[in-house]
Write a protein that holds these residues in place. Structure first.
Motif, PDB file in Angstrom:
ATOM      1  N   SER A  79      -5.224  -8.513  12.278  1.00  0.00           N
ATOM      2  CA  SER A  79      -5.540  -8.339  13.696  1.00  0.00           C
ATOM      3  C   SER A  79      -6.261  -9.564  14.246  1.00  0.00           C
ATOM      4  O   SER A  79      -5.996 -10.014  15.366  1.00  0.00           O
ATOM      5  CB  SER A  79      -6.415  -7.103  13.903  1.00  0.00           C
ATOM      6  N   TRP A 105      -6.740  -0.913   5.718  1.00  0.00           N
ATOM      7  CA  TRP A 105      -7.548  -1.227   6.897  1.00  0.00           C
ATOM      8  C   TRP A 105      -8.217  -2.595   6.790  1.00  0.00           C
ATOM      9  O   TRP A 105      -8.430  -3.268   7.801  1.00  0.00           O
ATOM     10  CB  TRP A 105      -8.585  -0.142   7.140  1.00  0.00           C
ATOM     11  N   SER A 106      -8.537  -3.028   5.578  1.00  0.00           N
ATOM     12  CA  SER A 106      -9.065  -4.386   5.408  1.00  0.00           C
ATOM     13  C   SER A 106      -8.010  -5.416   5.803  1.00  0.00           C
ATOM     14  O   SER A 106      -8.301  -6.409   6.483  1.00  0.00           O
ATOM     15  CB  SER A 106      -9.498  -4.612   3.960  1.00  0.00           C
ATOM     16  N   THR A 156      -2.762  -0.775  15.946  1.00  0.00           N
ATOM     17  CA  THR A 156      -4.114  -1.335  15.989  1.00  0.00           C
ATOM     18  C   THR A 156      -4.066  -2.852  16.076  1.00  0.00           C
ATOM     19  O   THR A 156      -4.814  -3.481  16.846  1.00  0.00           O
ATOM     20  CB  THR A 156      -4.911  -0.908  14.742  1.00  0.00           C
ATOM     21  N   VAL A 166      -5.536  -4.825   7.850  1.00  0.00           N
ATOM     22  CA  VAL A 166      -5.380  -4.702   9.303  1.00  0.00           C
ATOM     23  C   VAL A 166      -6.413  -5.554  10.026  1.00  0.00           C
ATOM     24  O   VAL A 166      -6.109  -6.249  11.006  1.00  0.00           O
ATOM     25  CB  VAL A 166      -5.489  -3.228   9.740  1.00  0.00           C
ATOM     26  N   GLY A 167      -7.660  -5.519   9.548  1.00  0.00           N
ATOM     27  CA  GLY A 167      -8.719  -6.294  10.189  1.00  0.00           C
ATOM     28  C   GLY A 167      -8.423  -7.787  10.187  1.00  0.00           C
ATOM     29  O   GLY A 167      -8.556  -8.461  11.224  1.00  0.00           O
ATOM     30  N   SER A 189       3.147   3.585   8.985  1.00  0.00           N
ATOM     31  CA  SER A 189       2.431   2.336   9.276  1.00  0.00           C
ATOM     32  C   SER A 189       2.206   2.131  10.761  1.00  0.00           C
ATOM     33  O   SER A 189       1.536   1.175  11.158  1.00  0.00           O
ATOM     34  CB  SER A 189       3.216   1.145   8.714  1.00  0.00           C
ATOM     35  N   TYR A 235      -1.412   1.591  11.896  1.00  0.00           N
ATOM     36  CA  TYR A 235      -1.963   0.294  11.508  1.00  0.00           C
ATOM     37  C   TYR A 235      -1.404  -0.826  12.389  1.00  0.00           C
ATOM     38  O   TYR A 235      -2.134  -1.697  12.855  1.00  0.00           O
ATOM     39  CB  TYR A 235      -1.640   0.015  10.039  1.00  0.00           C
ATOM     40  N   THR A 254      -7.345  -8.216  -0.256  1.00  0.00           N
ATOM     41  CA  THR A 254      -7.739  -6.909   0.267  1.00  0.00           C
ATOM     42  C   THR A 254      -7.363  -5.806  -0.711  1.00  0.00           C
ATOM     43  O   THR A 254      -6.387  -5.918  -1.460  1.00  0.00           O
ATOM     44  CB  THR A 254      -7.076  -6.631   1.629  1.00  0.00           C
ATOM     45  N   TYR A 275       0.807  -1.230   0.000  1.00  0.00           N
ATOM     46  CA  TYR A 275       0.000   0.000   0.000  1.00  0.00           C
ATOM     47  C   TYR A 275       0.836   1.274   0.000  1.00  0.00           C
ATOM     48  O   TYR A 275       0.305   2.372   0.176  1.00  0.00           O
ATOM     49  CB  TYR A 275      -0.943   0.000   1.215  1.00  0.00           C
ATOM     50  N   ASN A 306      -7.479  -2.352   0.480  1.00  0.00           N
ATOM     51  CA  ASN A 306      -7.011  -1.195   1.240  1.00  0.00           C
ATOM     52  C   ASN A 306      -6.370  -1.675   2.532  1.00  0.00           C
ATOM     53  O   ASN A 306      -6.583  -2.813   2.981  1.00  0.00           O
ATOM     54  CB  ASN A 306      -8.147  -0.210   1.535  1.00  0.00           C
TER      55      ASN A 306
END
Length: 428
Positions: free
Chosen positions: A332, A325-326, A271, A328-329, A265, A268, A321, A258, A323
């Motif tokens: 995570s 944040w996707s 998180t 990251v989800g 980063s 991210y 993914t 990205y 992006n």
């Protein structure tokens, strides 16, 4: 009227949490200061890799050594020795003047830090009934998540204000502050004045369900001859390297996929660690809840670990993914599931082995995890270099995430096969 039990065992968990946080701060500082140290010492990537390998190799060996030491001299003395050793080694980084000096300092740090988990897991076994051990382990193990969140602010502030040598020395001193509280507040339940009879009885309230009978210390011949030992070793070998991949490569992945630089980063990555912290604590709660519902201890533990292994599998979809944040989800979720898994796999050692041998078993398993964490990066490097030469480095990361998504199910199946027919063994 029944006596209201004290809750001193949670003081012990607090001590273990802070020790584990300090442990990870001390090991992580070199990574945070890598770019600055690299300029001062003209490090190549190979130089830095050798420093990392020096630490990991010493850490692998040290787990077995400290497992034996702690089982021989006891938790209080063993943990004290470990943190003195690693704190001196951490501070010593501030006085080295060559790359070789860093290699030697990392070897000493790896040996000392290896005493943390054998000591901590034995402490949990001494202070908690089996139904609470995974929760207690999850709480203290969450220190591995707090350190990566807080360290960048603290370490970089010290570096900017006083220089990198002071950063190493000051973080090394943290261990000695912790040691004061450990010596003042830790003792086995039978010798601790802050524990009333009600809490003492609760700590020792496990039902007669025993997987390995007896309380005597097991010989190494007996330990290595048991399938249950190899189940623990296999579980750590296949899953610990995934956590190290998250720690050391995820920021680079965000940059490659990205175009987010390492400083950008941080949000991210933080998180991911914060969600992983929740997984560590909640993951320890589930087996205790199942045990409270009448489940057998080992069945509750294995069922919980299967759930956590399944929760890692969505990491497979990181490759799709679009992006950050996707991604990251999904990462995570995998990191949180790892921490939940970790809280429980450590607890399996105290479930099936006498307290007098727990540190030795944990040392063996953690060594296996460290060995896996040496081998897996070699594979990662080969995959990424290959696809980088093709101009498709993201494809390399995709393959690695697929491997990560399967690792826990593979580990669970092996552990299940090795412990499927648990029977009572006389090892007294």
């Amino acid at each position: 009227m029944s006596q209201i039990r004290t809750r001193y065992r949670w003081v012990i968990v607090s001590l273990l949490f802070f020790a584990t946080t300090i442990n990870y701060v001390d090991r992580q500082i070199i990574g945070l200061l890598k770019d600055y140290l690299g300029k001062d010492f003209n490090w190549t990537e190979t130089d830095y890799s050798n420093i990392v390998i020096a630490f990991t190799s010493a850490y692998a060996l040290g787990n077995v050594i400290f497992g034996i030491i702690v089982d021989q001299i006891g938790t209080k003395k063993g943990y004290s020795f470990a943190i003195i050793f690693w704190s001196l080694a951490a501070a010593a980084h501030g006085f080295v003047k060559s790359t070789f000096g860093f290699d030697m300092a990392r070897v000493a740090l790896g040996l000392g830090e290896s005493g943390n988990f054998p000591s901590a897991i034995r402490s949990i076994a001494e202070w908690f009934p089996k139904k609470e051990r995974a929760l207690a382990t999850g709480i203290f193990n969450s220190g591995t998540n707090i350190a990566p969140v807080l360290s960048p602010f603290v370490i970089l502030w010290i570096y900017n204000s006083y220089g990198w040598r002071t950063a190493f020395v000051l973080t090394g001193l943290l261990g000695f502050i912790w040691l004061i509280f450990w010596l003042l507040y830790y003792e086995v339940p039978s010798k601790k004045k802050g524990v009333n009879q009600a809490e003492f009885d609760y700590i020792h309230s496990d039902t007669p369900e025993v997987i390995i009978a007896g309380t005597g210390k097991l010989s190494w011949f007996s330990i290595l001859g048991m399938k249950k030992t190899w189940a623990f070793i296999a579980g750590k070998f296949f899953t610990d390297p995934v956590w190290w991949f998250y720690l050391f490569w995820v920021p680079s992945y965000f940059n490659s996929r990205y175009k987010i630089n390492l400083s950008g980063s941080w949000m991210y990555v933080s998180t991911i660690y914060l969600i992983a912290l929740a997984g560590s604590i909640l993951g320890g709660y589930l087996p205790g809840w199942l045990i409270g519902k009448g489940w057998q201890i080992f069945k509750a533990r294995k069922t919980s670990m299967l759930i956590y292994a399944l929760c890692v599998t969505p990491v497979f979809f990181v490759q799709f993914t679009t992006n950050a944040w996707s991604a990251v989800g999904l990462i995570s979720l995998g990191a949180a599931a790892h921490q939940a898994w970790s809280a429980n796999i450590f607890t399996t050692a105290s479930d099936v082995f006498p307290k007098t041998s727990v540190s030795s078993i944990v040392g063996l398993g953690t060594m296996a995890g460290a060995v896996g964490s040496i081998i897996f990066p070699i594979l990662i490097g080969a995959i990424l270099d290959h696809f980088k030469s093709l101009g498709k480095i993201t494809a390399g990361y995709n393959i690695i995430f697929v491997i990560c998504s399967c690792a826990y199910l593979i580990a669970w199946v092996i552990m299940h096969l090795l412990t499927d027919k648990i029977k009572k063994e006389n090892t007294a």
